[in-house]
Every structure is written in structure tokens, then in C-alpha cells.
Design an enzyme around this catalytic site. Sequence first.
Site, PDB file in Angstrom:
ATOM      1  N   ASN A  79      -2.784   3.316   4.394  1.00  9.81           N
ATOM      2  CA  ASN A  79      -1.525   3.215   3.657  1.00  9.81           C
ATOM      3  C   ASN A  79      -1.840   2.532   2.331  1.00  9.81           C
ATOM      4  OD1 ASN A  79       1.012   2.803   2.667  1.00  9.81           O
ATOM      5  ND2 ASN A  79       1.630   1.313   4.233  1.00  9.81           N
ATOM      6  N   LYS A 105      -0.001   2.231  -0.228  1.00 10.56           N
ATOM      7  CA  LYS A 105       1.172   1.593  -0.867  1.00 10.56           C
ATOM      8  C   LYS A 105       1.192   1.925  -2.361  1.00 10.56           C
ATOM      9  CE  LYS A 105       1.006  -1.832   2.763  1.00 10.56           C
ATOM     10  NZ  LYS A 105       1.326  -3.160   3.240  1.00 10.56           N
ATOM     11  N   HIS A 113       8.494   2.043   7.139  1.00  9.40           N
ATOM     12  CA  HIS A 113       7.599   0.915   6.939  1.00  9.40           C
ATOM     13  C   HIS A 113       8.432  -0.339   6.688  1.00  9.40           C
ATOM     14  CE1 HIS A 113       4.669  -1.770   5.148  1.00  9.40           C
ATOM     15  NE2 HIS A 113       3.757  -1.053   5.782  1.00  9.40           N
ATOM     16  N   GLU A 169       8.241  -2.571   4.601  1.00  8.08           N
ATOM     17  CA  GLU A 169       8.572  -2.804   3.187  1.00  8.08           C
ATOM     18  C   GLU A 169       9.762  -1.937   2.764  1.00  8.08           C
ATOM     19  OE1 GLU A 169       4.572  -2.127   1.815  1.00  8.08           O
ATOM     20  OE2 GLU A 169       3.965  -3.948   2.865  1.00  8.08           O
ATOM     21  N   GLU A 200       3.774  -2.679  13.720  1.00  9.24           N
ATOM     22  CA  GLU A 200       3.289  -3.545  12.649  1.00  9.24           C
ATOM     23  C   GLU A 200       4.102  -4.835  12.621  1.00  9.24           C
ATOM     24  OE1 GLU A 200       1.122  -1.075   9.452  1.00  9.24           O
ATOM     25  OE2 GLU A 200       3.241  -1.114   8.919  1.00  9.24           O
ATOM     26  N   GLY A 253      -0.420  -7.768   5.303  1.00 10.84           N
ATOM     27  CA  GLY A 253      -0.859  -8.283   4.012  1.00 10.84           C
ATOM     28  C   GLY A 253      -1.047  -9.792   3.994  1.00 10.84           C
ATOM     29  N   SER A 286      -3.146  -6.349   8.723  1.00  9.92           N
ATOM     30  CA  SER A 286      -4.430  -6.994   8.436  1.00  9.92           C
ATOM     31  C   SER A 286      -5.596  -6.469   9.275  1.00  9.92           C
ATOM     32  CB  SER A 286      -4.308  -8.521   8.547  1.00  9.92           C
ATOM     33  OG  SER A 286      -3.347  -9.008   7.622  1.00  9.92           O
TER      34      SER A 286
HETATM   35  P1  PGA Z   1      -2.190  -4.552   5.675  1.00  9.24           P
HETATM   36  O1  PGA Z   1      -0.928  -3.561   5.661  1.00  9.24           O
HETATM   37  O2  PGA Z   1      -3.295  -3.831   6.395  1.00  9.24           O
HETATM   38  O3  PGA Z   1      -2.496  -4.813   4.241  1.00  9.24           O
HETATM   39  O4  PGA Z   1      -1.747  -5.785   6.419  1.00  9.24           O
HETATM   40  C1  PGA Z   1      -0.632  -2.745   6.748  1.00  9.24           C
HETATM   41  C2  PGA Z   1       0.607  -1.948   6.466  1.00  9.24           C
HETATM   42  O5  PGA Z   1       1.533  -2.473   5.838  1.00  9.24           O
HETATM   43  O6  PGA Z   1       0.697  -0.755   6.837  1.00  9.24           O
END
Ligand code: PGA
Length: 254
Positions: A9, A11, A97, A99, A169, A175, A215
Site C-alpha cells: 500500500n 498510500k 483503510h 486512513e 490492521e 505507521g 508496521s
Molecule cells: P504501515 O502501513 O505498514 O506503514 O504500518 C500499513 C497500512 O496502513 O496498510
Amino acid sequence: MRKQIAAANWKMNLTYQEAENLLDKIVSEQYNLTENQKVIFAVPAPYLDMAEGKIANQAHMFIAAQNVYSKKSGAYTGEISVTMLQSIEVDHAIIGHSERREYFGETNQLLAEKVNICIAADITPIFCCGEALPVREVNQQNSYVSRQLEESLFHLSAQQIEKVVIAYEPVWAIGTGKTASSEQAQEMHAFIRNELATKYGKEVADRISILYGGSVKASNAKEIFSQPDVDGGLVGGASLVAEEFITIIKSLKV
Ligand code: PGA
């Protein structure tokens, strides 16, 4: 056997040129992917067509949109439809997601509509669920995730839900560098599979891939993916570094 999946992903990161370079590096590596494994790149919308071209001759590799709108066409400035994705052969889309839920107000009800339109268009929804820290602190994560599944997915028929990939998630691990322990991941994945089994039966539940996200990196992927109910990962930050994501792909169960 359900698919084992490494999904990147990206983003809102990378220029077009950086995106091309990153895909070139990752795609040129030798993986010997099996029938049971998939690699998916969820790239920013302006790069979907380019990315589709890069993986066109790669077996087991796919491109995903990071979002899609719940309507087929019309006066929805700035949105992307499943018809547009179909027309450039994009066959996966991340839906819900955290976000999107947090910054763009996407609700379980809206996500149910997005899941529906994807399935009708034969686009595989990668449906994200997961709790934020305050929910986990009071140990309410199971009922929270259960409600997300119920309100966005459980109206589907058994045949339809088998087309969905679920990504668990935990928002507190996205993140932040703070990964769920492999035990925490397994515990929630087993819970989700059990919810699926209660609603659709064990056979259906056993065919649905449940990815872990939050992460994931080269150094922890193998350990997390080795858990019996973890079928790969949805990877943000580490998917932007070729060597990291290559190792993550190679950490999938066969
Ligand atoms: P990350 O994000 O691996 O940077 O924690 C995962 C995601 O949001 O899909």
C-alpha cells in the site's frame, strides 16, 4: 488452500518516476511464486495504468486501487469508479483503510456499498478492519472488529464473501513502528475467521485470506506470516523500499 498475499500500500507517496523505478526493481527479482501466492501493488491512482503495464507479464502479480467510489458514474468530481478500473484491467481495490475512515469519514455503511460495487464488477475488495488504541486499551477489539465485519460484509452471500480479502490492521500499529505481536495478530485473525465460520460455515471461512497490516517489515514478516490464520500482509512504509518488500514477498507461506 487460501491464497497467501503480500500487498503493498504505497498510500500518497512517490513521484511517477520513483514509482516506475520501484516497480522495476521489485518485479525483476526471482520469486518462484506458487499458484497459492499473490503479490498486489496498491499504487496511487495516476500510476495505475503504468503499474498494470509493468506487471502485465508477471504471473501472480496484480494491481490495486487504494480506494473506489460507491457509484458507477456521474457527477462525483474527483472520484474513481469500478468501471474506470475495469477499463484498465485493475482487478483489486483497498476498501475502508483506516486512513479513509478517519480522514475522509468513511462509515461501515458506505463501505458496504463500496464492497458491493466491487464484487458486482469482479474487482476483489481488500477490506480493512481494525481497532484504534483506546478500543484495545479497554479490551473491546473483538466486538469492534465484529461490528465492522457485520455492517460492511455480512450482508454478502457465501459465494460473494469468498471474493473478499480481509486485512486486519490495528490502527495503533499503522505507521507507528509498533507491530502487533504475532500472538496478538493470530488471536484476532482466529477471531475473525471464527466470525466468518459462524456466519458462513467453516469451509467458506477457511477459504478467505486474512492479511495482517501495521508496521510489517522485512525483519518481522516471516514470524507474523507463520501464524496459522495470518495469510500474508498489507504493507505500507516497508513496501516503498525495494529490498524490504522483496524480502516480505519471500516471507509468504507457500
Ligand atoms: P504501515 O502501513 O505498514 O506503514 O504500518 C500499513 C497500512 O496502513 O496498510
